[in-house]
Design a protein around this motif. Structure first.
Motif, PDB file in Angstrom:
ATOM      1  N   THR A   1      19.462   1.348  -3.180  1.00  0.00           N
ATOM      2  CA  THR A   1      18.111   0.813  -3.035  1.00  0.00           C
ATOM      3  C   THR A   1      17.482   0.638  -4.414  1.00  0.00           C
ATOM      4  O   THR A   1      17.353   1.596  -5.168  1.00  0.00           O
ATOM      5  N   ALA A   2      17.091  -0.573  -4.742  1.00  0.00           N
ATOM      6  CA  ALA A   2      16.489  -0.839  -6.047  1.00  0.00           C
ATOM      7  C   ALA A   2      14.980  -0.663  -5.995  1.00  0.00           C
ATOM      8  O   ALA A   2      14.373  -0.151  -6.933  1.00  0.00           O
ATOM      9  N   VAL A   3      14.374  -1.102  -4.891  1.00  0.00           N
ATOM     10  CA  VAL A   3      12.926  -0.991  -4.717  1.00  0.00           C
ATOM     11  C   VAL A   3      12.706  -0.383  -3.349  1.00  0.00           C
ATOM     12  O   VAL A   3      13.250  -0.854  -2.351  1.00  0.00           O
ATOM     13  N   ASP A   4      11.904   0.701  -3.318  1.00  0.00           N
ATOM     14  CA  ASP A   4      11.842   1.527  -2.116  1.00  0.00           C
ATOM     15  C   ASP A   4      10.403   1.664  -1.618  1.00  0.00           C
ATOM     16  O   ASP A   4       9.646   2.493  -2.107  1.00  0.00           O
ATOM     17  N   ASP A   5      10.013   0.821  -0.686  1.00  0.00           N
ATOM     18  CA  ASP A   5       8.707   0.930  -0.020  1.00  0.00           C
ATOM     19  C   ASP A   5       7.550   0.969  -1.022  1.00  0.00           C
ATOM     20  O   ASP A   5       6.688   1.839  -0.960  1.00  0.00           O
ATOM     21  N   LEU A   6       7.538   0.003  -1.893  1.00  0.00           N
ATOM     22  CA  LEU A   6       6.571  -0.031  -2.990  1.00  0.00           C
ATOM     23  C   LEU A   6       5.294  -0.747  -2.546  1.00  0.00           C
ATOM     24  O   LEU A   6       5.355  -1.837  -1.980  1.00  0.00           O
ATOM     25  N   THR A   7       4.152  -0.121  -2.783  1.00  0.00           N
ATOM     26  CA  THR A   7       2.867  -0.753  -2.468  1.00  0.00           C
ATOM     27  C   THR A   7       1.914  -0.584  -3.649  1.00  0.00           C
ATOM     28  O   THR A   7       1.692   0.548  -4.095  1.00  0.00           O
ATOM     29  N   PHE A   8       1.418  -1.672  -4.175  1.00  0.00           N
ATOM     30  CA  PHE A   8       0.384  -1.607  -5.213  1.00  0.00           C
ATOM     31  C   PHE A   8      -0.299  -2.962  -5.316  1.00  0.00           C
ATOM     32  O   PHE A   8       0.192  -3.961  -4.782  1.00  0.00           O
ATOM     33  N   THR A   9      -1.456  -2.956  -5.983  1.00  0.00           N
ATOM     34  CA  THR A   9      -2.196  -4.201  -6.189  1.00  0.00           C
ATOM     35  C   THR A   9      -2.476  -4.359  -7.680  1.00  0.00           C
ATOM     36  O   THR A   9      -2.837  -3.388  -8.338  1.00  0.00           O
ATOM     37  N   VAL A  10      -2.259  -5.558  -8.187  1.00  0.00           N
ATOM     38  CA  VAL A  10      -2.586  -5.840  -9.586  1.00  0.00           C
ATOM     39  C   VAL A  10      -3.871  -6.657  -9.591  1.00  0.00           C
ATOM     40  O   VAL A  10      -3.899  -7.780  -9.094  1.00  0.00           O
ATOM     41  N   GLU A  11      -4.925  -6.060 -10.124  1.00  0.00           N
ATOM     42  CA  GLU A  11      -6.246  -6.692 -10.086  1.00  0.00           C
ATOM     43  C   GLU A  11      -6.432  -7.645 -11.266  1.00  0.00           C
ATOM     44  O   GLU A  11      -5.886  -7.411 -12.353  1.00  0.00           O
ATOM     45  N   PRO A  12      -7.225  -8.685 -11.057  1.00  0.00           N
ATOM     46  CA  PRO A  12      -7.537  -9.575 -12.181  1.00  0.00           C
ATOM     47  C   PRO A  12      -8.499  -8.915 -13.163  1.00  0.00           C
ATOM     48  O   PRO A  12      -9.135  -7.910 -12.836  1.00  0.00           O
ATOM     49  N   GLY A  13      -8.600  -9.468 -14.360  1.00  0.00           N
ATOM     50  CA  GLY A  13      -9.596  -9.025 -15.323  1.00  0.00           C
ATOM     51  C   GLY A  13      -9.183  -7.853 -16.185  1.00  0.00           C
ATOM     52  O   GLY A  13      -9.984  -7.363 -16.983  1.00  0.00           O
ATOM     53  N   ARG A  14      -7.974  -7.388 -16.025  1.00  0.00           N
ATOM     54  CA  ARG A  14      -7.506  -6.307 -16.890  1.00  0.00           C
ATOM     55  C   ARG A  14      -5.992  -6.405 -17.052  1.00  0.00           C
ATOM     56  O   ARG A  14      -5.300  -7.000 -16.217  1.00  0.00           O
ATOM     57  N   VAL A  15      -5.499  -5.811 -18.135  1.00  0.00           N
ATOM     58  CA  VAL A  15      -4.057  -5.794 -18.354  1.00  0.00           C
ATOM     59  C   VAL A  15      -3.477  -4.591 -17.615  1.00  0.00           C
ATOM     60  O   VAL A  15      -3.912  -3.457 -17.819  1.00  0.00           O
ATOM     61  N   THR A  16      -2.524  -4.848 -16.736  1.00  0.00           N
ATOM     62  CA  THR A  16      -1.872  -3.778 -15.993  1.00  0.00           C
ATOM     63  C   THR A  16      -0.469  -3.570 -16.550  1.00  0.00           C
ATOM     64  O   THR A  16       0.331  -4.513 -16.597  1.00  0.00           O
ATOM     65  N   GLY A  17      -0.212  -2.353 -16.991  1.00  0.00           N
ATOM     66  CA  GLY A  17       1.112  -2.030 -17.517  1.00  0.00           C
ATOM     67  C   GLY A  17       2.027  -1.603 -16.385  1.00  0.00           C
ATOM     68  O   GLY A  17       1.615  -0.871 -15.475  1.00  0.00           O
ATOM     69  N   PHE A  18       3.273  -2.061 -16.413  1.00  0.00           N
ATOM     70  CA  PHE A  18       4.233  -1.749 -15.365  1.00  0.00           C
ATOM     71  C   PHE A  18       5.339  -0.933 -16.027  1.00  0.00           C
ATOM     72  O   PHE A  18       6.129  -1.461 -16.812  1.00  0.00           O
ATOM     73  N   LEU A  19       5.344   0.364 -15.748  1.00  0.00           N
ATOM     74  CA  LEU A  19       6.221   1.266 -16.482  1.00  0.00           C
ATOM     75  C   LEU A  19       7.256   1.922 -15.581  1.00  0.00           C
ATOM     76  O   LEU A  19       7.037   2.097 -14.383  1.00  0.00           O
ATOM     77  N   GLY A  20       8.329   2.334 -16.200  1.00  0.00           N
ATOM     78  CA  GLY A  20       9.368   3.060 -15.487  1.00  0.00           C
ATOM     79  C   GLY A  20      10.583   3.176 -16.370  1.00  0.00           C
ATOM     80  O   GLY A  20      10.788   2.332 -17.241  1.00  0.00           O
ATOM     81  N   PRO A  21      11.390   4.203 -16.146  1.00  0.00           N
ATOM     82  CA  PRO A  21      12.608   4.331 -16.943  1.00  0.00           C
ATOM     83  C   PRO A  21      13.565   3.175 -16.657  1.00  0.00           C
ATOM     84  O   PRO A  21      13.377   2.461 -15.672  1.00  0.00           O
TER      85      PRO A  21
END
Lengths: 251, 243
Positions: free
Chosen positions: B15-35
């Protein structure tokens, strides 16, 4: 412009903008015209028996290999360089991208083949002296038209196979031996001829006036226009396979 | 806005992606981190419709990517900067992308200008440095003047000046009200750029918090230390001694 026209226009820019397109199409033209010149000098020999059409298509059949290489690598390079990801992000409809790609390859090949074929025939005719045939004879028109259509279809067929394999090397490794080397030799062996005679390159030879119906060794069970119908069927099958592969797989 | 809901991608191997839930809001820089191997790139490919999810969905402005007409005008993406045909020039690369989405020729000059690539327009891709390929990738992402930017490791191969440039660019894009999602494994860079963080490990969501709160909740450690603590359970590959 419609979404399809945009996608096709982008595919056309892609073809035009890589060096290998100019190189392969120039080599195709040089080979076809060069063979035309060489073979044109021996039209009177027993082998051609004064048949300028056969002499023309002898060179084109060899040069056709370069054309197929162009068609296959134009698709294969999209996968090997990774630009397929950008292409799918730009045109997420897989069917539309596939159709645009096939249309662009087909148009490029058609545009390259027609002038080269006519020029090759003109060269052979000019070298044939008294053996030259009238340009307006139905057999001439039929063969040149058939050659144009069949070479274009064969390239689209090969490009669609490349979408299935996603690899230039694999596609050529499969197509060149089966369709172009063993096919031309094996098609004359009685035990397997009933099947092999329907392979795309064999059909192309019939369409391009390289065999005459009724010939004991080289004759085939169908004529030129049936041959084109058979090629259309081959191409349609490959297109269906390519379309299915592109829709089903992840990029 | 990017909305990822219960997104899952399984391959034969796992499984590469496992039941992932999130929202990326406008107006700001969202960092997407992980090993490495956490599923960042797979998630981005799923958002862009390049891979099909096993289940769940990823929406952009309420629609799946594949249903957006002229998607480059809605979403600009930088994936692998090296994904270029070696003998195609910079301008021709941008030209086919522009044509595919009915974007005018004039825009090519504008994005070349904006990314400092005007002087390299006639260069073939194989002659570009990694930093220039990144700039070309950013130029391609900006081509359709999109409201959503998705950048996968954009600072890789950039020199210090380039790093500052892309940081400024992302912040400006966010300030203009655009949605900016940027993946990276360079913590120091993210601490400077991202206001919000989404951290994943082994395909699962580990954190979805403002950068400041994230650092504070780990007793004021640096972002790097906070990240290491959070992901220590989900690192797949590690040098022998560290275990």
């Amino acid at each position: 412009m419609s979404a399809f026209a945009n996608a096709a226009s982008a595919e056309w820019v892609k073809l035009r903008s890589v060096r290998s397109t100019a190189v392969t199409l120039s080599v195709f033209a040089a080979l076809a015209l060069g063979f035309g010149w060489l073979i044109g000098g021996s039209v009177e020999d027993a082998f051609y028996n004064g048949d300028t059409l056969s002499a023309t298509f002898m060179g084109l059949l060899v040069a056709q290999l370069v054309l197929v290489t162009f068609a296959v690598s134009s698709v294969g390079s999209e996968y090997s360089t990774g630009t397929i990801k950008a292409a799918l992000a730009a045109v997420p409809s897989r069917g539309r991208l596939f159709a645009a790609k096939m249309a662009a390859v087909g148009a490029a090949v058609a545009a390259a083949v027609l002038p080269v074929e006519l020029a090759a025939f003109a060269i052979v005719q000019s070298r044939a002296g008294a053996g030259a045939v009238p340009w307006t004879a139905w057999e001439t028109v039929e063969s040149l038209l058939g050659g144009w259509i069949s070479m274009t279809l064969l390239c689209v067929f090969a490009a669609a196979i490349a979408v299935m394999t996603r690899s230039t090397v694999w596609t050529l490794a499969i197509l060149l031996p089966i369709l172009f080397l063993s096919g031309q030799g094996l098609g004359n062996l009685d035990p397997i001829r009933p099947v092999v005679q329907y392979f795309p390159d064999q059909v192309g030879m019939v369409v391009m006036h390289m065999t005459i119906p009724g010939d004991p060794q080289f004759g085939r069970d169908y004529g030129a226009w049936t041959g084109i119908a058979i090629l259309v069927a081959w191409t349609a099958a490959a297109l269906a396979g390519g379309w299915f592969a592109m829709r089903r797989r992840d990029a | 806005m990017i909305e990822v809901s219960n997104l899952t991608k399984r391959y034969r191997g796992g499984t590469a992606v496992d039941d992932l839930t999130f929202t990326v809001e406008p107006g700001r820089v969202t960092g997407f981190l992980g090993p490495n191997g956490a599923g960042k790139s797979t998630t981005i490919r799923l958002i862009l419709g390049l891979d099909r999810p096993t289940s769940g969905s990823a929406m952009i402005g309420g629609r799946p990517y594949g249903s957006i007409e002229r998607p480059l005008t809605a979403v600009g993406a930088l994936l692998e900067a090296g994904d270029l045909h070696p003998t195609r020039t910079v301008r021709e690369h941008l030209r086919w992308l522009a044509r595919s989405n009915g974007i005018g020729e004039r825009r090519i000059g504008e994005v070349l200008e904006a990314t400092g690539m005007s002087g390299a327009a006639r260069k073939r891709a194989k002659t570009l440095s990694l930093g220039m390929k990144q700039r070309l990738g950013v130029a391609a992402a900006l081509l359709g003047d999109p409201g959503v930017l998705v950048l996968d490791e954009p600072v890789n191969g950039l020199d210090p000046e380039g790093v500052v440039w892309i940081r400024t660019l992302m912040k400006r894009m966010a300030a203009e009200g655009r949605t900016v999602l940027v993946s990276s494994h360079l913590m120091a860079e993210m601490a400077l750029t991202a206001e919000h963080l989404i951290v994943i490990g082994r395909g699962r969501l580990l954190a979805d918090v403002p950068t400041e709160a994230f650092v504070a909740s780990h007793s004021g450690a640096s972002l790097e230390e906070a990240f290491m603590r959070l992901t220590s359970e989900s690192v797949e590959f590690r040098a022998g001694g560290a275990r």
